[in-house]
Motif scaffolding. Structure first.
Motif, PDB file in Angstrom:
ATOM      1  N   TYR A  81       4.899   5.453   9.389  1.00 43.54           N
ATOM      2  CA  TYR A  81       5.644   6.519   9.252  1.00 43.54           C
ATOM      3  C   TYR A  81       5.695   7.345   7.804  1.00 43.54           C
ATOM      4  CZ  TYR A  81       7.198   2.865  12.541  1.00 43.54           C
ATOM      5  OH  TYR A  81       7.160   1.816  13.571  1.00 43.54           O
ATOM      6  N   GLU A  82       6.770   7.739   7.532  1.00 43.63           N
ATOM      7  CA  GLU A  82       6.946   8.353   6.185  1.00 43.63           C
ATOM      8  C   GLU A  82       7.050   7.570   4.991  1.00 43.63           C
ATOM      9  OE1 GLU A  82       6.403  11.723   5.728  1.00 43.63           O
ATOM     10  OE2 GLU A  82       5.926  11.837   7.704  1.00 43.63           O
ATOM     11  N   GLY A  83       6.818   6.184   5.227  1.00 46.38           N
ATOM     12  CA  GLY A  83       6.577   5.257   4.128  1.00 46.38           C
ATOM     13  C   GLY A  83       7.694   4.130   4.233  1.00 46.38           C
ATOM     14  N   TYR A 134      -5.156  11.065  -1.039  1.00 48.52           N
ATOM     15  CA  TYR A 134      -5.170  11.389   0.492  1.00 48.52           C
ATOM     16  C   TYR A 134      -4.121  10.683   1.188  1.00 48.52           C
ATOM     17  CZ  TYR A 134      -8.633   7.696   0.509  1.00 48.52           C
ATOM     18  OH  TYR A 134      -9.466   6.632   0.400  1.00 48.52           O
ATOM     19  N   VAL A 135      -3.351  10.895   2.076  1.00 47.25           N
ATOM     20  CA  VAL A 135      -2.355  10.475   3.018  1.00 47.25           C
ATOM     21  C   VAL A 135      -2.905   9.963   4.323  1.00 47.25           C
ATOM     22  CG1 VAL A 135       0.032  10.430   3.777  1.00 47.25           C
ATOM     23  CG2 VAL A 135      -0.744  11.588   1.683  1.00 47.25           C
ATOM     24  N   LEU A 136      -2.863   8.784   4.632  1.00 50.40           N
ATOM     25  CA  LEU A 136      -3.320   8.011   5.845  1.00 50.40           C
ATOM     26  C   LEU A 136      -1.797   7.810   6.707  1.00 50.40           C
ATOM     27  CD1 LEU A 136      -5.303   5.063   4.121  1.00 50.40           C
ATOM     28  CD2 LEU A 136      -6.240   7.033   5.318  1.00 50.40           C
ATOM     29  N   SER A 163      -3.142   2.256  -4.042  1.00 48.34           N
ATOM     30  CA  SER A 163      -3.564   3.473  -3.469  1.00 48.34           C
ATOM     31  C   SER A 163      -5.069   3.360  -3.174  1.00 48.34           C
ATOM     32  CB  SER A 163      -3.080   4.608  -4.090  1.00 48.34           C
ATOM     33  OG  SER A 163      -3.552   5.807  -3.532  1.00 48.34           O
ATOM     34  N   LEU A 164      -5.303   3.918  -1.876  1.00 49.04           N
ATOM     35  CA  LEU A 164      -7.118   4.005  -1.546  1.00 49.04           C
ATOM     36  C   LEU A 164      -7.623   5.170  -2.333  1.00 49.04           C
ATOM     37  CD1 LEU A 164      -8.384   2.950   1.873  1.00 49.04           C
ATOM     38  CD2 LEU A 164      -8.165   1.832  -0.126  1.00 49.04           C
ATOM     39  N   GLY A 165      -6.600   6.245  -2.511  1.00 49.35           N
ATOM     40  CA  GLY A 165      -7.045   7.286  -3.096  1.00 49.35           C
ATOM     41  C   GLY A 165      -5.962   8.367  -2.940  1.00 49.35           C
ATOM     42  N   PHE A 171       0.967  -1.169  -0.063  1.00 44.94           N
ATOM     43  CA  PHE A 171      -0.100   0.080  -0.077  1.00 44.94           C
ATOM     44  C   PHE A 171       0.724   1.041  -0.122  1.00 44.94           C
ATOM     45  CE2 PHE A 171      -2.976  -3.129   1.973  1.00 44.94           C
ATOM     46  CZ  PHE A 171      -3.938  -2.941   0.989  1.00 44.94           C
ATOM     47  N   SER A 172       0.443   2.038  -0.793  1.00 49.26           N
ATOM     48  CA  SER A 172       1.021   3.498  -1.053  1.00 49.26           C
ATOM     49  C   SER A 172       0.443   4.588  -1.490  1.00 49.26           C
ATOM     50  CB  SER A 172       2.433   3.284  -1.811  1.00 49.26           C
ATOM     51  OG  SER A 172       2.892   4.393  -2.295  1.00 49.26           O
ATOM     52  N   PRO A 173       0.224   5.945  -1.286  1.00 43.93           N
ATOM     53  CA  PRO A 173      -0.210   6.688  -2.130  1.00 43.93           C
ATOM     54  C   PRO A 173       0.124   6.824  -3.613  1.00 43.93           C
ATOM     55  CG  PRO A 173       0.459   7.515   0.079  1.00 43.93           C
ATOM     56  CD  PRO A 173       0.991   6.324   0.004  1.00 43.93           C
ATOM     57  N   GLY A 220       2.356  -0.019   5.209  1.00 43.06           N
ATOM     58  CA  GLY A 220       3.264   0.785   5.683  1.00 43.06           C
ATOM     59  C   GLY A 220       3.010   1.787   7.013  1.00 43.06           C
ATOM     60  N   GLY A 227      -1.266   4.936   8.001  1.00 38.27           N
ATOM     61  CA  GLY A 227      -0.667   3.710   8.015  1.00 38.27           C
ATOM     62  C   GLY A 227      -1.560   3.055   6.988  1.00 38.27           C
ATOM     63  N   GLY A 228      -1.205   1.740   6.563  1.00 39.41           N
ATOM     64  CA  GLY A 228      -1.746   0.904   5.470  1.00 39.41           C
ATOM     65  C   GLY A 228      -2.965   0.079   5.897  1.00 39.41           C
TER      66      GLY A 228
HETATM   67  N1  SAH Z   1       5.379   9.684   2.874  1.00 37.60           N
HETATM   68  C1  SAH Z   1       4.245   9.134   1.856  1.00 37.60           C
HETATM   69  C2  SAH Z   1       3.043   8.653   2.898  1.00 37.60           C
HETATM   70  C3  SAH Z   1       3.427   7.730   3.914  1.00 37.60           C
HETATM   71  S1  SAH Z   1       2.008   7.248   4.904  1.00 37.60           S
HETATM   72  C4  SAH Z   1       3.965   9.899   0.714  1.00 37.60           C
HETATM   73  O1  SAH Z   1       3.889  11.004   0.865  1.00 37.60           O
HETATM   74  O2  SAH Z   1       3.605   9.220  -0.408  1.00 37.60           O
HETATM   75  C5  SAH Z   1       2.365   5.778   5.635  1.00 37.60           C
HETATM   76  C6  SAH Z   1       1.816   4.532   5.007  1.00 37.60           C
HETATM   77  O3  SAH Z   1       0.557   4.623   4.899  1.00 37.60           O
HETATM   78  C7  SAH Z   1       2.142   4.260   3.650  1.00 37.60           C
HETATM   79  O4  SAH Z   1       3.567   3.722   3.635  1.00 37.60           O
HETATM   80  C8  SAH Z   1       1.261   3.290   3.035  1.00 37.60           C
HETATM   81  O5  SAH Z   1       1.344   2.179   3.537  1.00 37.60           O
HETATM   82  C9  SAH Z   1      -0.064   4.023   3.821  1.00 37.60           C
HETATM   83  N2  SAH Z   1      -0.731   4.984   3.049  1.00 37.60           N
HETATM   84  C10 SAH Z   1      -0.854   6.153   3.225  1.00 37.60           C
HETATM   85  N3  SAH Z   1      -1.913   6.686   2.340  1.00 37.60           N
HETATM   86  C11 SAH Z   1      -2.312   5.607   1.643  1.00 37.60           C
HETATM   87  C12 SAH Z   1      -3.222   5.767   0.392  1.00 37.60           C
HETATM   88  N4  SAH Z   1      -3.783   6.715   0.156  1.00 37.60           N
HETATM   89  N5  SAH Z   1      -3.361   4.432   0.143  1.00 37.60           N
HETATM   90  C13 SAH Z   1      -2.793   3.513   0.589  1.00 37.60           C
HETATM   91  N6  SAH Z   1      -1.920   3.408   1.628  1.00 37.60           N
HETATM   92  C14 SAH Z   1      -1.818   4.558   2.019  1.00 37.60           C
END
Ligand code: SAH
Length: 250
Positions: free
Chosen positions: A115-117, A135-137, A131-133, A87-89, A113, A139-140
């Motif tokens: 922290y900062e990824g 926006y930043v969560l 990616s779910l969408g 999972f990652s943005p 993930g 964690g995954g």
């Molecule tokens: N610094 C990264 C965000 C890290 S957020 C960036 O800017 O892209 C930490 C973790 O949350 C990520 O490693 C991922 O596993 C999860 N996560 C955050 N946003 C997500 C999203 N939109 N979709 C899926 N996973 C997400």
């Protein structure tokens, strides 16, 4: 189907997956679930899974070591190697067609993930990154729950014998039609007469039109991929032209 998660917060999954449709799917053996704790694959006294990013900057990154070791180790267990999802943005935006595709897998490992990824090199372990969408969560884990939930409800028997995910939003490229339940009159609002008529063909036709109309109004971007009749295409074009007219006036 077997779902496994790999994360530093394995305890967050059970409260959701123990109840309702997910809980029943587990009881019936439709869903087999296991949450692994990434810290199991660390070798220092503090069970460290993160480190500072090369090149500087804020926050911490997940180290490659524990992730590589965990995915290798987990993959070597069981009869078949899992399909590995990270999972990652930066991943492919999640949609119903991905849920459909995953529902045919026997075993899926979801890597979450924090922290900062993650160190970029770990993405080589992924069969796909979601990616779910936009926006930043933090964690995954929530992403993993979303994927598990949306996939499990597609599995045969998960929704119960008389229910089906067939008519739902996105299943035919359209949003779902409008639905109503009792009372037929509520605070001065009625329901479409045809739904009370008992005429199944008329109800089906009304629902189809409602689905097309809602999709044209709310998610015109979906129409491109939907299979519409010639008449339905003209109808949606008419709705869109009306929308444009309203914009021009306003
Ligand atoms: N610094 C990264 C965000 C890290 S957020 C960036 O800017 O892209 C930490 C973790 O949350 C990520 O490693 C991922 O596993 C999860 N996560 C955050 N946003 C997500 C999203 N939109 N979709 C899926 N996973 C997400």
């Amino acid at each position: 189907m077997r779902f496994e998660t790999l994360s530093v917060f394995p305890q967050v999954f059970a409260p959701y997956l123990d109840v309702s449709i997910m809980g029943r799917a587990r009881e019936r053996g439709i869903l087999d679930f296991e949450a692994y704790d990434l810290r199991q694959w660390t070798h220092d006294r503090h069970n460290t899974v993160d480190d500072a990013p090369f090149g500087g900057g804020q926050g911490m990154l997940m180290k490659p070591g524990p992730l590589f070791e965990a995915v290798d180790d987990i993959s070597s267990r069981g009869r078949s190697r899992p399909h590995v999802v990270f999972f990652s943005p930066c991943g492919v935006p999640y949609r119903q067609d991905i849920a459909e595709r995953l529902s045919h897998r026997e075993r899926v490992l979801l890597v979450c993930g924090r922290y900062e990824g993650m160190d970029e090199r770990v993405f080589g372990l992924a069969d796909e990154t979601i990616s779910l969408g936009d926006y930043v969560l933090t964690g995954g884990e929530l992403a993993a729950l979303v994927v598990i939930d949306s996939v499990v409800r597609l599995l045969p028997g998960a929704l119960g014998d008389d229910m089906s995910a067939r008519d739902e939003s996105f299943s035919d490229g359209l949003l779902e039609y409008a639905q109503y339940t009792r009372p037929a009159q509520y605070r001065g609002m009625g329901v479409p007469d045809v739904l009370l008529s008992g005429d199944h063909a008329a109800v089906a036709a009304w629902r189809r039109k409602s689905a097309v109309e809602r999709t044209a109004l709310w998610r015109p971007d979906l129409l491109e991929g939907a299979s519409l009749t010639e008449g339905e295409r003209r109808f949606t074009q008419g709705l869109r032209d009306m929308g444009k007219g309203a914009d021009d006036d306003g």
